[in-house]
Design a protein around this motif. Structure first.
Motif, PDB file in Angstrom:
ATOM      1  N   ASP A 184      28.188 -26.389  53.566  1.00 50.04           N
ATOM      2  CA  ASP A 184      28.738 -25.025  53.469  1.00 50.04           C
ATOM      3  C   ASP A 184      27.727 -23.962  53.910  1.00 50.04           C
ATOM      4  O   ASP A 184      27.678 -22.866  53.350  1.00 50.04           O
ATOM      5  CB  ASP A 184      29.208 -24.724  52.036  1.00 50.04           C
ATOM      6  CG  ASP A 184      30.277 -25.690  51.566  1.00 50.04           C
ATOM      7  OD1 ASP A 184      31.010 -26.206  52.433  1.00 50.04           O
ATOM      8  OD2 ASP A 184      30.377 -25.924  50.343  1.00 50.04           O
ATOM      9  N   VAL A 185      26.913 -24.275  54.906  1.00 49.89           N
ATOM     10  CA  VAL A 185      25.918 -23.304  55.388  1.00 49.89           C
ATOM     11  C   VAL A 185      26.612 -22.092  56.000  1.00 49.89           C
ATOM     12  O   VAL A 185      26.254 -20.938  55.731  1.00 49.89           O
ATOM     13  CB  VAL A 185      24.972 -23.959  56.412  1.00 49.89           C
ATOM     14  CG1 VAL A 185      23.999 -22.924  56.969  1.00 49.89           C
ATOM     15  CG2 VAL A 185      24.212 -25.114  55.774  1.00 49.89           C
ATOM     16  N   GLU A 186      27.628 -22.363  56.819  1.00 42.25           N
ATOM     17  CA  GLU A 186      28.378 -21.265  57.448  1.00 42.25           C
ATOM     18  C   GLU A 186      29.120 -20.450  56.411  1.00 42.25           C
ATOM     19  O   GLU A 186      29.193 -19.215  56.512  1.00 42.25           O
ATOM     20  CB  GLU A 186      29.363 -21.835  58.474  1.00 42.25           C
ATOM     21  CG  GLU A 186      28.695 -22.466  59.679  1.00 42.25           C
ATOM     22  CD  GLU A 186      29.704 -22.966  60.692  1.00 42.25           C
ATOM     23  OE1 GLU A 186      30.922 -22.810  60.436  1.00 42.25           O
ATOM     24  OE2 GLU A 186      29.285 -23.502  61.731  1.00 42.25           O
ATOM     25  N   LEU A 187      29.655 -21.131  55.410  1.00 41.52           N
ATOM     26  CA  LEU A 187      30.371 -20.426  54.333  1.00 41.52           C
ATOM     27  C   LEU A 187      29.419 -19.500  53.571  1.00 41.52           C
ATOM     28  O   LEU A 187      29.791 -18.375  53.205  1.00 41.52           O
ATOM     29  CB  LEU A 187      30.998 -21.444  53.376  1.00 41.52           C
ATOM     30  CG  LEU A 187      31.791 -20.863  52.189  1.00 41.52           C
ATOM     31  CD1 LEU A 187      32.987 -20.060  52.688  1.00 41.52           C
ATOM     32  CD2 LEU A 187      32.242 -21.973  51.251  1.00 41.52           C
ATOM     33  N   ILE A 188      28.198 -19.971  53.340  1.00 43.99           N
ATOM     34  CA  ILE A 188      27.197 -19.142  52.645  1.00 43.99           C
ATOM     35  C   ILE A 188      26.914 -17.876  53.440  1.00 43.99           C
ATOM     36  O   ILE A 188      26.839 -16.768  52.884  1.00 43.99           O
ATOM     37  CB  ILE A 188      25.906 -19.954  52.405  1.00 43.99           C
ATOM     38  CG1 ILE A 188      26.141 -21.039  51.367  1.00 43.99           C
ATOM     39  CG2 ILE A 188      24.767 -19.036  51.948  1.00 43.99           C
ATOM     40  CD1 ILE A 188      24.985 -22.012  51.218  1.00 43.99           C
ATOM     41  N   GLU A 189      26.743 -18.040  54.771  1.00 43.31           N
ATOM     42  CA  GLU A 189      26.475 -16.876  55.633  1.00 43.31           C
ATOM     43  C   GLU A 189      27.640 -15.891  55.601  1.00 43.31           C
ATOM     44  O   GLU A 189      27.439 -14.671  55.557  1.00 43.31           O
ATOM     45  CB  GLU A 189      26.204 -17.332  57.063  1.00 43.31           C
ATOM     46  CG  GLU A 189      24.931 -18.127  57.245  1.00 43.31           C
ATOM     47  CD  GLU A 189      23.683 -17.325  56.932  1.00 43.31           C
ATOM     48  OE1 GLU A 189      23.736 -16.079  56.992  1.00 43.31           O
ATOM     49  OE2 GLU A 189      22.657 -17.945  56.590  1.00 43.31           O
ATOM     50  N   LYS A 190      28.873 -16.428  55.616  1.00 44.87           N
ATOM     51  CA  LYS A 190      30.058 -15.561  55.568  1.00 44.87           C
ATOM     52  C   LYS A 190      30.122 -14.803  54.238  1.00 44.87           C
ATOM     53  O   LYS A 190      30.427 -13.606  54.209  1.00 44.87           O
ATOM     54  CB  LYS A 190      31.326 -16.388  55.749  1.00 44.87           C
ATOM     55  CG  LYS A 190      31.537 -16.882  57.176  1.00 44.87           C
ATOM     56  CD  LYS A 190      32.824 -17.705  57.278  1.00 44.87           C
ATOM     57  CE  LYS A 190      33.027 -18.208  58.712  1.00 44.87           C
ATOM     58  NZ  LYS A 190      34.246 -19.044  58.816  1.00 44.87           N
ATOM     59  N   GLU A 191      29.835 -15.522  53.156  1.00 45.27           N
ATOM     60  CA  GLU A 191      29.863 -14.885  51.832  1.00 45.27           C
ATOM     61  C   GLU A 191      28.795 -13.797  51.724  1.00 45.27           C
ATOM     62  O   GLU A 191      29.047 -12.717  51.170  1.00 45.27           O
ATOM     63  CB  GLU A 191      29.651 -15.945  50.736  1.00 45.27           C
ATOM     64  CG  GLU A 191      30.810 -16.884  50.526  1.00 45.27           C
ATOM     65  CD  GLU A 191      32.053 -16.170  50.007  1.00 45.27           C
ATOM     66  OE1 GLU A 191      31.908 -15.160  49.299  1.00 45.27           O
ATOM     67  OE2 GLU A 191      33.174 -16.608  50.335  1.00 45.27           O
ATOM     68  N   LEU A 192      27.611 -14.084  52.253  1.00 46.13           N
ATOM     69  CA  LEU A 192      26.540 -13.076  52.214  1.00 46.13           C
ATOM     70  C   LEU A 192      26.903 -11.851  53.040  1.00 46.13           C
ATOM     71  O   LEU A 192      26.630 -10.708  52.642  1.00 46.13           O
ATOM     72  CB  LEU A 192      25.234 -13.688  52.735  1.00 46.13           C
ATOM     73  CG  LEU A 192      24.509 -14.646  51.788  1.00 46.13           C
ATOM     74  CD1 LEU A 192      23.363 -15.346  52.505  1.00 46.13           C
ATOM     75  CD2 LEU A 192      23.984 -13.898  50.566  1.00 46.13           C
ATOM     76  N   SER A 193      27.510 -12.085  54.190  1.00 48.47           N
ATOM     77  CA  SER A 193      27.954 -10.967  55.033  1.00 48.47           C
ATOM     78  C   SER A 193      29.006 -10.128  54.318  1.00 48.47           C
ATOM     79  O   SER A 193      28.976  -8.888  54.353  1.00 48.47           O
ATOM     80  CB  SER A 193      28.505 -11.514  56.347  1.00 48.47           C
ATOM     81  OG  SER A 193      28.965 -10.464  57.162  1.00 48.47           O
ATOM     82  N   LYS A 194      29.932 -10.814  53.658  1.00 49.45           N
ATOM     83  CA  LYS A 194      30.985 -10.123  52.904  1.00 49.45           C
ATOM     84  C   LYS A 194      30.389  -9.314  51.747  1.00 49.45           C
ATOM     85  O   LYS A 194      30.802  -8.176  51.477  1.00 49.45           O
ATOM     86  CB  LYS A 194      31.979 -11.157  52.372  1.00 49.45           C
ATOM     87  CG  LYS A 194      33.199 -10.568  51.689  1.00 49.45           C
ATOM     88  CD  LYS A 194      34.140 -11.674  51.241  1.00 49.45           C
ATOM     89  CE  LYS A 194      35.338 -11.081  50.492  1.00 49.45           C
ATOM     90  NZ  LYS A 194      36.252 -12.151  50.027  1.00 49.45           N
TER      91      LYS A 194
END
Length: 604
Positions: A184-194
């Motif tokens: 979930d590396v990409e998911l983490i980046e998306k969550e941080l961006s959000k």
């Protein structure tokens, strides 16, 4: 006096008491506590103590019994979760938070222990130095002292348990990092961006409510003030939650960087978390501070102190450079609604310096070209050099102002306003400047010309600048003359169109001398001499004229043409011609008169 001290010592010894150690001796405490309870009940029955004191004794005894039977324990993390072949990042983060909580609690227990120790010191003094009027409180003090004694024992046991479990858990965490499953590396980046987007929105909303609050405070509207404060608190709560969520996801990235042994990525995320922790206002702040310290401790064991130190030094250097950059780009002052920073000011000054340097090099290039074109006049050379120099400086100045973001139209308005002041305060400077431009274009005065101004200054023009002109006199003295003097005064230019000049050398002879003989003698001696004058120009041959018949002499004038180079020392030339005339007259025995008076005496 001695009797007083004896009585004082007697009462002190009589009413002083010792600490009852049986109260905090757990081996024999139950029976002894029953005896103490009987004593308290007896005091109540016999009414020997006030009810308030008896109630205090019962409360302290109850607390003492409870703590003596209480077993010390701590909440431990299930270490088996970290022994699996694959460990999830969530499990490891929970273990890290648990370990951070243990460290925080351990620190608080130590602080609490110090506070209890201060209370024990006070109670010990109160018991040992108890006075007659306080003797009814003795049992209450003893029970309190015993309770705090047992409390310190519990605290020490709890700290020991914390320390033991802390070491076990920390070792388990370090050994399990390599077993963490990265996903979930990409998911983490998306969550941080959000989260970052939400944080920015919340900060804008908070600013809007704060502005509204200031407005309502001015209007003294109490209802709206409270409403604005409530809204600000809600926004602050949401903001704090977003910060904690951001730290949670960044902590996962830290774990991944530790697993991948990527010290640069670790330090980058570590510093991000450190900045976020500063804004946390809840009690969780200390836990996350400990977690970040724990991250660094684990990183030292994984990366090694040296490697981490080098990476940390590089990272800190970058941070310092960024801080310096922020300082340099921060606003120093505002001009015409345009923010001026130190770096932009430095850049504009550098551009101006470049302009002056290019102008200087341009001047040198022009002077170098003059050696290839010797026929080029000095005036043209100076004009090209000066005009080009000031034009280059002006262009670079305008570029420098544009680099600051300053609109040149605003500068022109300011210049227009200042022109009024220039017209009055700088009238002379502007007059000289304009006169210099006129002289350069008219070329009525050039470098190398021999000029005379109002019969006061005579010499050779050695330099012409925009504001002034330098004249070197025949005595080798440099005189700086404002250019306006050449426009406003009469100026004699001896070499404007012709490089020759006629000298007038006056001399006289006695009455009775033949004019033809004088002319013949002087011209003959002049032509045979080695004096420098024009000899071969038929229109400029030397001649002698009769200029006047004075009372004592017949005056003549020798007219002779000389070249420009000969005129650099005109007084010396005149002296040479006069010597020639004198020697010639003496040679041919022509009388040179001098003023005389004849006196005639009449006889009676």
């Amino acid at each position: 006096m001695k009797l007083f001290f004896l009585l004082l010592a007697f009462f002190t010894f009589t009413f002083s008491a010792q600490i009852d150690v049986k109260l905090y001796d757990k081996a024999n405490s139950n029976n002894y506590y029953q005896e103490i309870e009987n004593i308290i009940n007896k005091s109540k029955t016999e009414n020997t103590k006030a009810d308030e004191i008896i109630n205090e004794e019962k409360t302290h005894l109850k607390k003492l019994i409870e703590i003596s039977t209480k077993k010390v324990s701590i909440e431990e993390f299930n270490l088996n979760l970290l022994k699996d072949e694959k460990v999830s990042s969530n499990t490891l983060i929970k273990a890290l938070l648990h370990l951070s909580n243990i460290k925080v609690k351990s620190k608080k227990q130590n602080e609490f222990k110090n506070d209890i120790q201060n209370k024990l010191s006070f109670l010990k003094k109160a018991i040992e130095n108890i006075t007659e009027d306080k003797k009814n409180f003795l049992l209450s003090y003893q029970l309190q002292f015993a309770y705090y004694k047992l409390l310190i024992v519990d605290i020490e046991d709890r700290i020991l348990l914390f320390s033991t479990h802390e070491k076990e858990l920390e070792n388990s965490i370090i050994s399990s990092i390599k077993k963490v499953v990265i996903k979930d590396v990409e998911l983490i980046e998306k969550e941080l961006s959000k989260i970052n987007e939400n944080v920015n929105k919340l900060l804008l909303q908070k600013a809007a409510f704060e502005i509204e609050l200031e407005k309502e405070i001015i209007n003294e509207n109490k209802n709206n003030i409270e409403l604005s404060k409530t809204n600000i608190n809600k926004i602050e709560t949401l903001y704090q939650n977003e910060l904690l969520n951001s730290i949670k996801f960044l902590s996962k990235k830290v774990v991944y960087s530790l697993k991948n042994s990527d010290e640069k990525e670790f330090l980058k995320i570590y510093n991000e978390i450190e900045k976020l922790i500063v804004d946390i206002t809840s009690d969780n702040k200390s836990v996350y501070l400990e977690q970040n310290i724990l991250f660094k401790s684990i990183a030292k064991q994984i990366f090694g102190n040296t490697k981490l130190f080098i990476s940390d030094s590089i990272s800190q250097s970058k941070d310092y450079l960024l801080q310096i950059k922020d300082k340099l780009t921060s606003t120093l002052f505002v001009f015409n609604e345009q923010a001026i920073s130190f770096i932009s000011l430095l850049k504009s000054l550098f551009l101006i310096f470049i302009g002056f340097t290019i102008g200087y090099l341009y001047k040198k290039w022009i002077y170098k070209l003059s050696t290839k074109w010797p026929n080029m006049s000095q005036m043209s050379l100076k004009l090209s050099a000066n005009v080009g120099y000031y034009l280059i400086v002006l262009i670079t100045f305008m570029i420098a102002m544009s680099s600051l973001g300053i609109d040149m139209s605003s500068i022109s308005l300011i210049a227009g306003a200042l022109s009024i002041g220039i017209g009055f305060g700088l009238q002379t400077v502007v007059s000289n400047f304009i006169a210099g431009i006129i002289l350069m274009f008219e070329r009525t005065i050039r470098i190398g010309d021999i000029i005379e101004i109002n019969n006061l200054i005579t010499g050779t023009v050695s330099d012409i600048r925009i504001r002034s002109t330098t004249v070197k006199t025949f005595d080798n003295i440099d005189i700086v003359v404002p250019n306006s003097s050449f426009i406003q005064n009469n100026v004699i230019n001896w070499t404007l169109d012709d490089a020759t000049r006629r000298l007038h050398i006056p001399f006289g002879v006695a009455y009775g001398t033949k004019v033809e003989k004088v002319k013949e003698v002087i011209i003959k001696e002049l032509l045979e001499s080695d004096l420098r004058f024009l000899r071969n120009d038929e229109n400029k041959l030397p001649e002698i004229r009769l200029s006047n018949m004075n009372a004592s002499s017949v005056d003549f004038e020798l007219l002779v043409w000389v070249k420009a180079n000969d005129r650099l020392k005109p007084n010396a030339l005149k002296s040479d011609f006069l010597i020639l005339i004198y020697n010639s007259l003496y040679k041919y025995e022509i009388e040179i008169p001098f003023p005389q008076l004849d006196l005639h005496l009449k006889k009676k």
